[in-house]
Write an enzyme that holds these catalytic residues in place. Structure first.
Site, PDB file in Angstrom:
ATOM      1  N   TYR A  94       0.843  -1.195   0.000  1.00  0.00           N
ATOM      2  CA  TYR A  94       0.000   0.000   0.000  1.00  0.00           C
ATOM      3  C   TYR A  94       0.879   1.247   0.000  1.00  0.00           C
ATOM      4  O   TYR A  94       0.646   2.187  -0.759  1.00  0.00           O
ATOM      5  CB  TYR A  94      -0.927   0.005   1.223  1.00  0.00           C
ATOM      6  CG  TYR A  94      -1.960  -1.100   1.204  1.00  0.00           C
ATOM      7  CD1 TYR A  94      -3.130  -0.980   0.467  1.00  0.00           C
ATOM      8  CD2 TYR A  94      -1.767  -2.265   1.932  1.00  0.00           C
ATOM      9  CE1 TYR A  94      -4.083  -1.991   0.444  1.00  0.00           C
ATOM     10  CE2 TYR A  94      -2.702  -3.284   1.924  1.00  0.00           C
ATOM     11  CZ  TYR A  94      -3.862  -3.151   1.181  1.00  0.00           C
ATOM     12  OH  TYR A  94      -4.778  -4.156   1.166  1.00  0.00           O
ATOM     13  N   ARG A 108      -2.802   4.507   3.894  1.00  0.00           N
ATOM     14  CA  ARG A 108      -4.196   4.272   4.321  1.00  0.00           C
ATOM     15  C   ARG A 108      -5.181   4.739   3.257  1.00  0.00           C
ATOM     16  O   ARG A 108      -6.193   4.090   3.014  1.00  0.00           O
ATOM     17  CB  ARG A 108      -4.477   4.966   5.644  1.00  0.00           C
ATOM     18  CG  ARG A 108      -3.828   4.289   6.820  1.00  0.00           C
ATOM     19  CD  ARG A 108      -4.203   5.005   8.121  1.00  0.00           C
ATOM     20  NE  ARG A 108      -3.465   4.479   9.231  1.00  0.00           N
ATOM     21  CZ  ARG A 108      -3.910   3.525  10.043  1.00  0.00           C
ATOM     22  NH1 ARG A 108      -5.081   2.984   9.831  1.00  0.00           N
ATOM     23  NH2 ARG A 108      -3.167   3.111  11.040  1.00  0.00           N
ATOM     24  N   ASN A 117     -12.590  -0.490  -4.791  1.00  0.00           N
ATOM     25  CA  ASN A 117     -12.343  -0.782  -6.201  1.00  0.00           C
ATOM     26  C   ASN A 117     -13.550  -1.517  -6.782  1.00  0.00           C
ATOM     27  O   ASN A 117     -13.898  -2.607  -6.340  1.00  0.00           O
ATOM     28  CB  ASN A 117     -11.080  -1.640  -6.334  1.00  0.00           C
ATOM     29  CG  ASN A 117     -10.784  -2.032  -7.763  1.00  0.00           C
ATOM     30  OD1 ASN A 117     -11.312  -1.469  -8.708  1.00  0.00           O
ATOM     31  ND2 ASN A 117      -9.919  -3.021  -7.914  1.00  0.00           N
ATOM     32  N   CYS A 125      -6.428  -5.109  -7.501  1.00  0.00           N
ATOM     33  CA  CYS A 125      -6.215  -4.743  -6.097  1.00  0.00           C
ATOM     34  C   CYS A 125      -5.710  -5.916  -5.265  1.00  0.00           C
ATOM     35  O   CYS A 125      -5.127  -5.704  -4.196  1.00  0.00           O
ATOM     36  CB  CYS A 125      -7.481  -4.136  -5.495  1.00  0.00           C
ATOM     37  SG  CYS A 125      -8.955  -5.134  -5.692  1.00  0.00           S
ATOM     38  N   HIS A 126      -5.883  -7.135  -5.746  1.00  0.00           N
ATOM     39  CA  HIS A 126      -5.363  -8.300  -5.020  1.00  0.00           C
ATOM     40  C   HIS A 126      -3.833  -8.314  -5.001  1.00  0.00           C
ATOM     41  O   HIS A 126      -3.243  -9.008  -4.185  1.00  0.00           O
ATOM     42  CB  HIS A 126      -5.910  -9.612  -5.623  1.00  0.00           C
ATOM     43  CG  HIS A 126      -5.508  -9.839  -7.042  1.00  0.00           C
ATOM     44  ND1 HIS A 126      -6.135  -9.212  -8.097  1.00  0.00           N
ATOM     45  CD2 HIS A 126      -4.532 -10.618  -7.584  1.00  0.00           C
ATOM     46  CE1 HIS A 126      -5.575  -9.596  -9.226  1.00  0.00           C
ATOM     47  NE2 HIS A 126      -4.585 -10.456  -8.943  1.00  0.00           N
ATOM     48  N   SER A 131       2.387  -3.746   4.495  1.00  0.00           N
ATOM     49  CA  SER A 131       3.828  -3.676   4.712  1.00  0.00           C
ATOM     50  C   SER A 131       4.272  -4.965   5.398  1.00  0.00           C
ATOM     51  O   SER A 131       3.538  -5.570   6.160  1.00  0.00           O
ATOM     52  CB  SER A 131       4.182  -2.460   5.564  1.00  0.00           C
ATOM     53  OG  SER A 131       3.582  -2.572   6.833  1.00  0.00           O
ATOM     54  N   GLU A 152      -1.129 -16.442 -10.109  1.00  0.00           N
ATOM     55  CA  GLU A 152      -0.270 -15.539 -10.873  1.00  0.00           C
ATOM     56  C   GLU A 152       1.220 -15.768 -10.599  1.00  0.00           C
ATOM     57  O   GLU A 152       2.069 -15.145 -11.239  1.00  0.00           O
ATOM     58  CB  GLU A 152      -0.625 -14.086 -10.545  1.00  0.00           C
ATOM     59  CG  GLU A 152      -2.002 -13.701 -11.032  1.00  0.00           C
ATOM     60  CD  GLU A 152      -2.366 -12.265 -10.684  1.00  0.00           C
ATOM     61  OE1 GLU A 152      -1.560 -11.569 -10.022  1.00  0.00           O
ATOM     62  OE2 GLU A 152      -3.458 -11.837 -11.084  1.00  0.00           O
TER      63      GLU A 152
END
Length: 155
Positions: A94, A108, A117, A125-126, A131, A152
């Site tokens: 992120y 955030r 999304n 977004c997956h 962190s 993937e």
């Protein structure tokens, strides 16, 4: 008027909602026994073919879909534009995505964009992790996020 169509390529199901020729949202879920694809539009048929290739483990370029980003807040649009550049098999945090958007420290806010999304898989977004490599969140569930990233080759 909203037009809906369903795409199924087990184990995934996409429910598409169209309005005024624009793809308004995609609902991503696990397919269930008896789910059958019901593509209606030419774009839906193209997306169904890409979904089949994706589930088979092939690298795909999703078809150019008519998604309206104009009128979207600039930061959100920038996040989605950067997100689409994250290739299959790779992940970003992120915070890393925030930095790529020119807004370091906005992790955030990026998380909020991911949570809202409306076009999962198209805007992947997956591929955004917390962190330290934790999965973070994912609307369709962490089991699906892990499955997609494994498919993937990112996990």
């Amino acid at each position: 008027m909203i037009l809906t169509e369903t795409l199924v390529s087990a184990p995934l199901r996409l429910d598409l909602a169209w309005s005024d020729g624009k793809l308004r949202n995609i609902s991503l879920s696990w397919s269930a026994p008896g789910d059958a694809p019901r593509p209606v539009t030419q774009m839906g048929r193209e997306l169904a073919k890409a979904l089949d290739r994706y589930v088979a483990g092939e690298r795909v370029d999703w078809p150019g879909l008519p998604i309206e980003l104009e009128g979207m807040p600039r930061f959100k649009r920038r996040v989605l534009e950067e997100l689409i550049r994250v290739p299959a098999g790779q992940v970003v945090s992120y915070g890393g995505l925030a930095a790529a958007c020119g807004s370091p420290g906005a992790a955030r806010a990026v998380g909020q964009v991911m949570a809202n999304n409306r076009w999962p898989l198209i805007y992947p977004c997956h591929r955004v992790l917390a962190s330290g490599g934790g999965l973070g969140g994912f609307g369709p569930g962490l089991e699906m996020k892990k499955w997609l990233l494994t498919l993937e080759g990112a996990l």
